[in-house]
Design an enzyme around this catalytic site. Structure first.
Site, short mmCIF file in Angstrom:
data_model
loop_
_atom_site.label_atom_id
_atom_site.label_comp_id
_atom_site.label_asym_id
_atom_site.label_seq_id
_atom_site.Cartn_x
_atom_site.Cartn_y
_atom_site.Cartn_z
N TYR A 101 -3.82 3.72 3.20
CA TYR A 101 -2.86 4.57 2.87
C TYR A 101 -3.23 6.39 2.59
O TYR A 101 -3.07 6.49 2.46
CB TYR A 101 -1.55 3.77 2.98
CG TYR A 101 -0.13 4.58 3.17
CD1 TYR A 101 -0.26 5.11 4.58
CD2 TYR A 101 0.06 5.49 2.18
CE1 TYR A 101 0.99 5.38 4.22
CE2 TYR A 101 1.25 6.20 2.57
CZ TYR A 101 1.54 6.36 3.88
OH TYR A 101 2.93 6.80 4.22
N ASP A 173 -2.01 -4.12 -1.97
CA ASP A 173 -0.33 -2.65 -0.93
C ASP A 173 -0.18 -4.19 -0.02
O ASP A 173 -0.82 -4.33 1.00
CB ASP A 173 -1.53 -1.64 -0.43
CG ASP A 173 0.13 -1.22 -0.39
OD1 ASP A 173 0.54 -1.88 1.02
OD2 ASP A 173 -0.10 0.17 0.53
C1 LIG Z 1 4.08 3.82 5.16
C2 LIG Z 1 3.20 2.99 3.99
C3 LIG Z 1 3.75 2.97 2.41
C4 LIG Z 1 3.74 4.26 1.79
O1 LIG Z 1 5.73 3.64 1.95
P1 LIG Z 1 6.09 5.11 1.94
O2 LIG Z 1 7.75 4.08 1.84
O3 LIG Z 1 6.92 5.42 3.66
O4 LIG Z 1 6.54 5.82 1.30
C5 LIG Z 1 2.09 2.34 1.54
N1 LIG Z 1 0.64 1.65 2.25
C6 LIG Z 1 1.12 1.69 3.60
C7 LIG Z 1 0.19 0.30 3.85
C8 LIG Z 1 2.15 1.84 4.11
O5 LIG Z 1 1.75 1.65 5.39
#
Ligand SMILES: *Cc1c(COP(=O)(O)O)cnc(C)c1O
Length: 384
Positions: A101, A173
């Site tokens: 990301y 993640d």
């Molecule tokens: C959007 C996203 C983030 C960051 O999150 P926010 O809520 O925008 O700060 C982190 N990891 C992934 C895979 C994302 O799609």
């Protein structure tokens, strides 16, 4: 609560009728402080940076969905990532997916690089490369699966085993999969990260982040960060995410069913060059995704046979239902151009190395009627 199944937990975990009124939905406790009976004697909350009942209900709900002992929520997904890096401290390194990301890439390189937390990026589908990249300074393996925007799949269990044999902790993640499709802690990960902005909130109306863990040491260190640095979500935001999680299982089923149809449609379309979707049997991630996930998710990316910028821009501007926007995981379908939008913070040379071309198109497939979605893409492809 006895050990219930996912859909029941989604609706009920962490929530009970409000003790003051019997309200079945956890109220939005819009307060900054709590009255104490005498100094230090109170009903569990002192000051809302540290804790808030609406937030606590969301934390318990998310922990249950990830099968975790602890859930900790943040004002955004990157605030959750930021807390992890602060716990690491200077001199300790991160080994991350090279297909990451963009916001996390920027956080690692531009915010924490100067503070002495170095990050290195490798192809996590190649275990040998990962093993060779681990050094005595490596503190954390940072995985994303499926990845953004190439929708690649990496082996959480194998990578966790490898990392642990070197004393390295593992963060996954899990934003793209959601706990309904994949539960990383059960596969050996130490921490799960979410941008709750995406599938967990599910309605594109809130920004939020979360971490789940079974590790008491991580939980304590992260809560200390929450209290000390204060990247907390407000109670209304927690309420909205909690409303989203109640239908997570229903939405994910439709996201997956729709994405499967779209991937199949694109895969056989004469103007489409490549389709990235782990649910296609021809996909390199298919076998692993089938083992590791309940279904293949709602994200699809593709390129055109006519692989030039004009054609890509024509499709990006040609859909009517798919809205041209960053973000993902909401009920409405979105189309985006990673190279200039979500992944613009990654230098072009780095993007090209991992196969993220200037012309890649990413879809977040929503829960609308699938025939309308296919017709919308068909129409946009017709004019290329
Ligand atoms: C959007 C996203 C983030 C960051 O999150 P926010 O809520 O925008 O700060 C982190 N990891 C992934 C895979 C994302 O799609």
């Amino acid at each position: 609560m006895p050990q219930h199944r996912f859909a029941t937990l989604a609706v009920h975990a962490g929530q009970k009728p409000d003790p003051a009124t019997g309200a079945i939905m956890t109220p939005v406790y819009q307060t900054s402080t709590y009255v104490q009976e005498s100094p230090g004697r109170h009903k569990g909350h002192e000051y809302a940076r540290v804790s808030n009942p609406t937030r606590a209900a969301l934390e318990a709900n998310l922990a249950a969905l990830e099968g975790a002992a602890h859930g900790i929520v943040f004002a955004s997904g990157v605030a959750a990532a930021d807390a992890i890096l602060k716990v690491l401290g200077p001199g300790r390194h991160i080994l991350a997916s090279n297909d990451l990301y963009g916001g996390n890439y920027r956080l690692f390189q531009e915010v924490y690089g100067p503070f002495g937390i170095e990050s290195y990026f490798v192809d996590m589908t190649d275990l040998e490369t990962v093993q060779q990249a681990i050094t005595p300074s490596t503190a954390l393996l940072w995985l994303e699966t499926p990845t953004n925007p190439l929708v690649r799949v990496v082996d959480i269990r194998a990578l966790s085993d490898l990392a642990h044999s070197f004393g390295v902790d593992v963060v996954v993640d899990n934003t793209f999969a959601s706990p309904y499709l994949q539960r990383p802690l059960e596969l050996g990960a130490d921490l799960v990260l979410h941008s709750t902005t995406k599938y967990l909130g599910g309605h594109s109306d809130v920004i939020g982040g979360a971490l789940c863990t079974d590790r008491d040491d991580w939980n304590e260190a992260l809560r200390f960060q929450v209290k000390s640095a204060g990247a907390v979500p407000g109670p209304m935001d927690c309420f909205l995410i909690l409303r989203g999680t109640k239908t997570l299982h229903l939405r994910m089923e439709r996201h997956c069913a729709n994405a499967r149809r779209i991937a199949a449609f694109l895969d056989t379309h004469p103007k489409v060059g490549c389709v990235n979707y782990p649910g296609l049997e021809s996909s390199p991630g298919y076998v692993l995704a089938t083992r590791q996930m309940r279904d293949y998710g709602g994200m699809v990316s593709f390129c055109l046979k006519n692989d030039d910028m004009d054609s890509a821009m024509c499709v990006l501007g040609g859909t009517r239902l798919f809205a041209l926007a960053e973000s993902l995981g909401g009920v409405e379908s979105l189309i985006s151009h990673p190279a200039s939008m979500t992944h613009a913070s990654i230098p072009r040379a780095e993007r090209m190395k991992v196969g993220l071309s200037d012309t890649l198109i990413r879809l977040s497939v929503g829960v609308e009627d699938i025939d309308d979605l296919v017709e919308d893409l068909q129409r946009a492809l017709d004019v290329v």
